[in-house]
Design an enzyme around this catalytic site. Structure first.
Site, PDB file in Angstrom:
ATOM      1  CG  HIS A 131     119.478 166.716  78.155  1.00  0.00           C
ATOM      2  ND1 HIS A 131     120.420 165.885  77.594  1.00  0.00           N
ATOM      3  CD2 HIS A 131     118.389 165.943  78.423  1.00  0.00           C
ATOM      4  CE1 HIS A 131     119.942 164.652  77.528  1.00  0.00           C
ATOM      5  NE2 HIS A 131     118.714 164.656  78.024  1.00  0.00           N
ATOM      6  CB  CYS A 132     115.671 168.814  74.069  1.00  0.00           C
ATOM      7  SG  CYS A 132     113.943 168.770  73.557  1.00  0.00           S
ATOM      8  N   PRO A 133     114.373 166.724  76.575  1.00  0.00           N
ATOM      9  CG  PRO A 133     112.556 166.978  78.025  1.00  0.00           C
ATOM     10  CD  PRO A 133     113.766 167.694  77.508  1.00  0.00           C
ATOM     11  CG  ASN A 136     116.632 160.277  75.717  1.00  0.00           C
ATOM     12  OD1 ASN A 136     116.894 160.829  76.778  1.00  0.00           O
ATOM     13  ND2 ASN A 136     116.808 158.974  75.537  1.00  0.00           N
TER      14      ASN A 136
END
Length: 291
Positions: A131-133, A136
């Site tokens: 999960h890549c911020p 998002n």
């Protein structure tokens, strides 16, 4: 779905705002303080400005596709599934060729092989990478292509702006030494300290973002070529597993599973490609057996 993720992950919203601010700031500094003073009246000003903005346009397009595309969420069943007899169901799944399917206790559904649950999205993602911020969103089976393209164009923009700033700085120092700048002209241009400050900020931004995305870009390519997501790599390191029996797939075939089966030139564009398939299997909410 995007608005729901915003409420769950405020850090991702901050990272997206920071990304867009950095892109527009870099474009402003390159055009206003690099190209116009150093290449004004030259064809190089138009050329560099067009190429740099084209790269930024592709960067933003790939980023938007990575943010708003479905990463490969496993569909939820319409009705609740009875998991009371998991042992007998597991044996029937293996008999019907559904080996590798597992049960997610959080989603309360079956998930296909290589799918993992994301705590932020609160859904199971097929071939989940992480999960890549910065987008998002999860990086999964259906949007990994756009994520890698975003990394590629970010690295290109960082390198391009770095070269332009250094060349403009050298040009400015050379002109000051030769005494070609007139005092009247200096009064009309922005302060020298302001220009230097913008140069330094953009240099730091280019180096930090460039190194950061290139490391992730390399890690993504290795993950594709080795056919192992980071989650699978960690699991295989903890578990003693004999992988010599399984023959590795050709590297080009693995890349085409992510970037599409069209021309290699299309790999650089955020175009929609057919979803990857593994052995012709079409994933649904339930494996192919009687519940």
């Amino acid at each position: 779905m995007a608005l729901l993720r915003c409420r769950r992950d405020p850090c991702g919203v901050i990272c997206i705002v920071l990304t867009y601010f950095s892109v527009f700031y870099a474009d402003y500094v390159v055009v206003q303080y690099v190209l116009i003073p150093a290449y004004s009246g030259s064809v190089w000003c138009t050329l560099h400005g067009s190429v740099f903005n084209l790269i930024l346009l592709l960067l933003l397009a790939c980023h938007a596709k990575a943010v708003f595309s479905d990463p490969g969420m496993v569909p939820l069943p319409d009705t609740a599934i009875d998991f009371s007899d998991l042992r007998s169901q597991s044996s029937r799944m293996n008999e019907r060729g559904c080996e590798g399917w597992t049960v997610c206790s959080r989603c309360e559904t079956y998930r296909p092989p290589r799918a993992h649950h994301c705590r932020v999205c609160q859904r199971c993602i097929r071939r989940m990478d992480h999960h890549c911020p910065w987008i998002n969103n999860c990086v999964g089976e259906l949007n990994q292509k756009y994520f890698i393209q975003f990394l590629f164009y970010t690295g290109m923009a960082s390198l391009y702006s770095l070269v332009l700033v250094v060349s403009a700085w050298v040009w400015r120092i050379r002109n000051e030494r030769e005494g070609e700048a007139e005092k009247e002209g200096e009064e009309e241009t922005p302060s020298k300290h302001l220009i230097v400050a913008h140069y330094i900020i953009l240099l730091v931004e280019s180096v930090l973002f460039g190194v950061f995305v290139m490391v992730i870009f390399y890690d993504q390519l290795v993950s594709i070529i080795t056919d192992e997501t980071p989650i699978e790599q960690m699991r295989n390191r903890l578990m003693i597993k004999d992988r010599s029996a399984s023959s590795p797939s050709p590297k080009l075939a693995l890349l085409r599973e992510v970037f599409g089966r069209g021309s290699v030139f299309c790999w650089l564009l955020p175009l929609h490609s057919s979803p990857p398939s593994v052995g012709g299997i079409s994933y649904s909410a339930l494996p192919d057996y009687d519940v």
